[in-house]
Scaffold this motif. Structure first.
Motif: not given
Length: 403
Positions: A192-196
């Motif tokens: 699970x990756x969050x970005x921006x």
């Protein structure tokens, strides 16, 4: 990079999109691969072998009988020596040949003899041809034989019709090539990756945000996908195309939306990478109508957003790995170590965003990787793509060491 120094054979058949294969050859050359090109007889009538040779700075093979010299047999040698085989564009005819084991020209002979996993085919043709039962049956045969099918795009075709059959973006083909040649050390793992950035609205036309471009998180998602992981990328607003090989892409705007989407997926995630630059505050009294500039001063009251990383650290399970990011302008290592302890992370990735040539909006970065033992690993300035590879190599070693 996974492609550097690899031996790639590009097979080109006579689709009208053949001119795009010239661009593919050019892009592959710039990635420092050793390129060989095979043209079918009909494709030679559309673009000269000299063009491909010049653009790819490589040998071009066309006729089986003319290429056999001094015991060097092209289809056996190219199929044996190449790390990957790409057929682009692939006509219905060459697809039928390869799928059914026909081998009456150099390209189909090479495809028949090629026994490695990295083999990619790019169908391009009239939409009615593409949708025909025979063509779809042949594509299924290729899939069963281990070929990666890069699906054509929909849109206006050269024949004037509209439908599926257009040659896809060459960056997509290269991404599938990277995937096919990457080691699969995260196969079956849920990432699970969050970005921006996130955006916190003030009124219908204004918001509070930050300078994060999302590039680092997107490169991490791409590399994890290449290495076999099931990747979910949750992204705030960016101008970046998501990686083509993703299990799930979720777009959000606010920190609250990001919190909700992360929490839905957290329990099923093995590794969580929080690279997004989440807004610490949101506007307390959102205005449903545009605020007019009637006064010289405007006071906006802010309230705290949920601390997603801290909450994840409080509820994480023993077998989960949480990686946070610390973007600082001073006392980088000190603040990063403090954040690692306060948020109960396993690893913190720290970078100095006061430097104008790295970090926000840049294609370059320089980072420090800090683990729970306080060990600090410095990764010198490089492209964010290569930084992502370094991060994931570190995570792979760290994750496996805990077993």
């Amino acid at each position: 990079m996974v492609l550097k120094g690899k031996k790639i054979t590009l097979g080109v058949s006579s689709g009208i999109a053949i001119y795009k294969a010239v661009d593919l050859a050019s892009k592959l050359r710039k990635l420092d691969v050793y390129l060989n090109i095979i043209l079918t007889e009909d494709s030679k009538k559309m673009i000269s072998p000299t063009v491909f040779s010049a653009v790819g700075n490589c040998p071009v093979y066309t006729d089986y009988f003319n290429e056999v010299k001094d015991g060097w047999i092209p289809h056996t040698q190219l199929s044996l020596e190449s790390d990957a085989l790409i057929v682009a564009p692939a006509t219905a005819n060459i697809i039928a040949k390869i799928a059914n084991g026909f081998s009456d020209d150099l390209l189909s002979l090479t495809a028949l003899a090629f026994r490695k996993d990295a083999k990619i085919i790019v169908p391009t043709m009239n939409t009615r041809m593409y949708e025909s039962p025979a063509l779809q049956r042949n594509l299924e045969l290729l899939k069963n034989d281990g070929w990666i099918i890069v699906e054509p795009e929909s849109g206006h075709l050269a024949c004037g019709e509209i439908g599926k059959g257009r040659y896809p973006d060459n960056d997509m083909i290269i991404e599938f090539l990277e995937y096919s040649l990457s080691k699969k050390d995260f196969l079956g793992k849920n990432i699970l990756i969050t970005a921006g950035p996130t955006q916190e609205p003030i009124d219908p036309v204004r918001n509070i945000t930050n300078k994060s471009s999302g590039k680092m998180g997107y490169e991490i998602a791409r590399e994890f996908s290449n290495r076999g992981a099931n990747v979910t990328l949750i992204s705030g607003p960016t101008n970046i195309k998501p990686p083509y090989i993703l299990n799930e892409f979720v777009e959000v705007k606010t920190a609250s939306e990001m919190y909700n989407e992360v929490m839905k997926r957290f329990n099923n995630s093995d590794i969580i990478i929080m690279s997004a630059a989440v807004s610490d505050y949101r506007v307390k009294n959102y205005s449903d109508i545009k605020i007019k500039k009637d006064e010289d001063n405007l006071i906006i009251e802010l309230i705290k957003n949920p601390d997603i990383l801290k909450e994840l650290g409080n509820i994480k399970k023993e077998n989960q790995l949480i990686i946070g990011f610390a973007a600082e302008t001073n006392d980088l290592i000190e603040y990063a170590k403090r954040k690692l302890i306060e948020k109960n992370c396993d690893i913190i990735i720290a970078n100095d965003v006061s430097k104008k040539d790295i970090g926000f909006d840049s294609n370059l970065n320089e980072i420090y990787i800090i683990n729970k033992l306080g060990d600090v690993t410095h990764v010198e300035k490089n492209t964010k793509k290569n930084i992502a590879i370094n991060i994931i190599n570190y995570i792979s070693e760290y994750f496996n060491s805990r077993k």
